[in-house]
Design a protein around this motif. Structure first.
Motif, PDB file in Angstrom:
ATOM      1  N   ARG A 158       0.920  -1.083   0.040  1.00 46.60           N
ATOM      2  CA  ARG A 158       0.042  -0.041   0.009  1.00 46.60           C
ATOM      3  C   ARG A 158       0.998   1.236  -0.061  1.00 46.60           C
ATOM      4  O   ARG A 158       0.546   2.319  -0.915  1.00 46.60           O
ATOM      5  N   ARG A 190      -7.300   7.340  -2.176  1.00 43.08           N
ATOM      6  CA  ARG A 190      -8.345   6.605  -3.134  1.00 43.08           C
ATOM      7  C   ARG A 190      -7.761   5.843  -4.450  1.00 43.08           C
ATOM      8  O   ARG A 190      -8.242   4.948  -4.795  1.00 43.08           O
ATOM      9  N   ASP A 201      -6.652   2.355  -3.328  1.00 37.35           N
ATOM     10  CA  ASP A 201      -7.733   1.455  -3.229  1.00 37.35           C
ATOM     11  C   ASP A 201      -8.360   1.026  -4.543  1.00 37.35           C
ATOM     12  O   ASP A 201      -8.599  -0.027  -5.092  1.00 37.35           O
TER      13      ASP A 201
END
Length: 351
Positions: free
Chosen positions: A170, A181, A184
């Motif tokens: 991540r 965002r 994701d």
């Protein structure tokens, strides 16, 4: 914005003399490519980046020429799941090797006014990777590699590796384009290409993997699709490996490696079910294992001459031989920290 100008990148596919051929192949050949990638690109058990569990529902949208490049490109960052690299290419440019990103006013009157290529690198960022990329590809394209798909994918893999991948995926994706965002979106797209985040669904994640082999023949000693079939513990070991969990080979060894749950009421989908003396074996008491589906059923590789199927686990023959369920210990999972903050000093990848 999506243009990760300061992130990694590949370029103009000199190897795309091949696309002409690849784009003309019959659909069956493309399906074969997807199938081979499913096996070749599987994440190693315990790999911190997660696992590739086979072609996902959206894998077909990846151009065949790009799909063929992904295994080696991801290998520039050992453990990096190839669907993550594919997802960045899809999100950034829709796999367009000639993409030119929107004008970036903060870089006005510099070569970085636009992010370029399939992976949307800023030219200055790509130049910092060009020498390493050329050593990997042997193409010696220098700064022009920004337009080459193979080169830009390799550069993106190197960039992600420099920023924490595969261990902190991540954070690495966040460094590519500083937006939660965006992270994701990339991970969601990677999941559509077959990527499973480590521990994201517990052992229940093995169920859709195991279901792919329903109807396959039982084969004594079979432990991979390349064998043409599976025995009971071979199926268990293989499907758990696809989600980043390493288990020993035999049913008896697997029984010794899990947390035992004698009460069926405690079982959850993805737990293992163990059975004793389903055939005469002077060496082992535990002779069979299945994968619990819930509602009293399991995915079962039964015996010679039969096929992998869903059966009732607690009635009939299997109920008579049931010993206990087993849950894979949490420590078996490889996990990510989930941190989003980039390392200090990293230049944002977007405007």
């Amino acid at each position: 914005m999506r243009y990760a100008a300061a992130a990694g990148g590949l370029g103009a596919l000199g190897l795309l003399a091949l696309p002409v051929v690849l784009c003309l192949v019959m659909a069956a050949v493309v399906v074969g490519l997807l199938t081979s990638l499913a096996g070749a690109l599987t994440g190693a058990p315990g790999a911190p980046g997660g696992a590739v569990i086979g072609p996902g529902p959206a894998t077909g949208e990846i151009p065949a020429a790009i799909l063929a490049l992904l295994p080696r490109a991801a290998g520039a960052c050992p453990g990096l799941p190839w669907p993550v690299l594919a997802a960045i290419a899809g999100v950034e440019s829709g796999f367009d090797a000639r993409a030119v990103g929107p004008y970036l006013p903060q870089f006005a009157d510099t070569p970085d006014e636009h992010a370029l290529g399939m992976m949307q690198f800023l030219p200055s960022t790509y130049r910092g990777y060009s020498a390493r990329v050329d050593r990997l590809t042997g193409k010696n394209l220098g700064a022009d590699g920004i337009w080459d798909p193979e080169s830009s994918l390799a550069a993106a893999a190197l960039y992600l590796c420099d920023n924490g991948a595969p261990g902190d995926l991540r954070a690495a994706i966040y460094a590519y384009n500083h937006a939660g965002r965006y992270v994701d979106e990339v991970l969601a797209q990677a999941a559509a290409y077959g990527y499973l985040q480590p521990g994201s669904a517990g052992t229940a994640a093995v169920i859709p993997v195991a279901e792919r082999y329903l109807g396959w023949p039982y084969l004594w000693g079979g432990a991979s699709p390349q064998d043409g079939g599976f025995d009971c513990s071979g199926l268990v070991q293989y499907v758990f490996a696809q989600v980043g969990i390493q288990l020993p080979r035999t049913a008896a060894e697997q029984y010794a490696a899990v947390t035992l749950l004698p009460n069926p009421a405690e079982l959850r989908p993805g737990d293992l079910l163990f059975f004793a003396q389903t055939y005469a074996d002077p060496n082992d008491w535990i002779t069979h294992v299945g994968i619990y589906l819930g509602n009293g059923q399991m995915i079962n590789a039964p015996d010679e001459g039969e096929r992998i199927e869903i059966v009732d686990a607690f009635t009939g023959f299997w109920g008579q031989h049931f010993v206990a369920g087993g849950r894979v210990r949490a420590a078996t999972f490889s996990r990510q920290s989930g941190a989003l903050a980039p390392a200090a000093g990293i230049t944002p990848a977007v405007s």
